[in-house]
Design a protein around this motif. Sequence first.
Motif, mmCIF file in Angstrom:
data_model
loop_
_atom_site.group_PDB
_atom_site.id
_atom_site.type_symbol
_atom_site.label_atom_id
_atom_site.label_comp_id
_atom_site.label_asym_id
_atom_site.label_seq_id
_atom_site.Cartn_x
_atom_site.Cartn_y
_atom_site.Cartn_z
ATOM 1 N N ASP A 144 0.477 -1.169 0.167
ATOM 2 C CA ASP A 144 -0.256 -0.066 -0.126
ATOM 3 C C ASP A 144 0.774 1.326 0.040
ATOM 4 O O ASP A 144 -0.203 2.473 0.231
ATOM 5 C CB ASP A 144 -0.639 0.349 1.590
ATOM 6 N N GLY A 145 2.347 0.954 -0.099
ATOM 7 C CA GLY A 145 2.947 2.423 -0.122
ATOM 8 C C GLY A 145 3.121 2.504 1.467
ATOM 9 O O GLY A 145 3.973 4.338 1.392
ATOM 10 N N ALA A 146 2.533 2.593 2.778
ATOM 11 C CA ALA A 146 2.929 3.186 3.449
ATOM 12 C C ALA A 146 3.545 2.482 4.641
ATOM 13 O O ALA A 146 3.074 1.353 4.886
ATOM 14 C CB ALA A 146 1.435 3.551 4.389
ATOM 15 N N PRO A 147 4.846 3.118 5.449
ATOM 16 C CA PRO A 147 5.830 1.891 5.784
ATOM 17 C C PRO A 147 4.920 1.749 7.416
ATOM 18 O O PRO A 147 5.623 0.603 7.985
ATOM 19 C CB PRO A 147 6.561 2.957 6.415
ATOM 20 N N ASN A 148 3.461 1.592 8.037
ATOM 21 C CA ASN A 148 3.059 1.378 8.670
ATOM 22 C C ASN A 148 1.541 0.609 9.153
ATOM 23 O O ASN A 148 1.059 0.183 10.030
ATOM 24 C CB ASN A 148 3.122 2.555 9.898
ATOM 25 N N THR A 149 1.485 -0.100 7.834
ATOM 26 C CA THR A 149 0.512 -0.772 7.408
ATOM 27 C C THR A 149 0.693 -1.487 6.356
ATOM 28 O O THR A 149 1.475 -1.390 5.762
ATOM 29 C CB THR A 149 -1.121 0.006 6.904
ATOM 30 N N GLY A 150 -0.016 -2.425 6.229
ATOM 31 C CA GLY A 150 -0.368 -3.311 5.202
ATOM 32 C C GLY A 150 0.882 -4.698 5.206
ATOM 33 O O GLY A 150 1.135 -4.841 6.853
ATOM 34 N N SER A 151 1.068 -5.602 4.451
ATOM 35 C CA SER A 151 2.117 -6.544 4.048
ATOM 36 C C SER A 151 3.180 -6.478 4.303
ATOM 37 O O SER A 151 4.103 -7.160 4.551
ATOM 38 C CB SER A 151 1.137 -7.285 3.449
ATOM 39 N N ILE A 152 3.456 -5.731 4.323
ATOM 40 C CA ILE A 152 4.900 -4.625 4.176
ATOM 41 C C ILE A 152 5.106 -3.533 5.204
ATOM 42 O O ILE A 152 4.319 -2.594 4.639
ATOM 43 C CB ILE A 152 5.532 -4.466 2.717
ATOM 44 N N ARG A 153 6.261 -3.284 6.212
ATOM 45 C CA ARG A 153 5.805 -2.744 6.671
ATOM 46 C C ARG A 153 7.851 -2.085 6.984
ATOM 47 O O ARG A 153 8.554 -2.745 6.666
ATOM 48 C CB ARG A 153 5.698 -2.850 8.142
ATOM 49 N N GLY A 154 7.950 -0.703 7.481
ATOM 50 C CA GLY A 154 9.014 -0.584 7.500
ATOM 51 C C GLY A 154 9.539 0.533 8.153
ATOM 52 O O GLY A 154 8.306 1.151 8.698
#
Length: 219
Positions: free
Chosen positions: A176-186
Amino acid sequence: MKTRNQSGFTLVEIAIVLVIIGLLLGGVLKGQELITQARIKNVINDLNGIPAAIYAYQDRYRALPGDEKAAATPRWAGVHGGDGNGVICGTYNGTAAATTGSGASCTGENESTLLWQHLRSAGLVTGAGSSAEMPQNAVGGFTGIQAGAFGLPGHVICTSNLPAKIASSIDAQLDDGAPNTGSIRGAKATLNAAAGGTASSDTGYVDDGSQLYLICKAI
């Protein structure tokens, strides 16, 4: 008395020089963009390919690489087994010796290191079977597996030292392009930093030319 004419560049000559400089700058910028896109593709291949290798190992041996007890000698010489508790203990950037698994408490880094021995011995990733060396990503960061990170449950694959442009592009392409949500976080991170268990407080990727990010993806 004769006066000497001073020669200089004509407008045509200046225009030609400016065009050449523009072409050179355009070529440099285009080359940098091609390098960045190649690095993004390389990291995406890691994020997709390494979990695929883990699934293939599970399908073949009915156990998690790194955690499997039976991976030890005599199946593969010089390879150690884990504790078989269904969890790959340790951190994605673990540097502990690849000996025995760290136990049910998951306080050590051994199984996240053993994972590479097991995958290489099975021929699912490149490298000598007895090697537990962690692979590097396209920008020289670590890539590895651990249990949970940034609020993501289960096992995750993490990769470090990513410039914001690369991290945000990967997140946008795969999630989703957001680091604090979704299946990819950073999160913003120092070189090869650990991946915390709590959710990231970063709501966006800041491309200031120096900030590095660590991202993790659920597998």
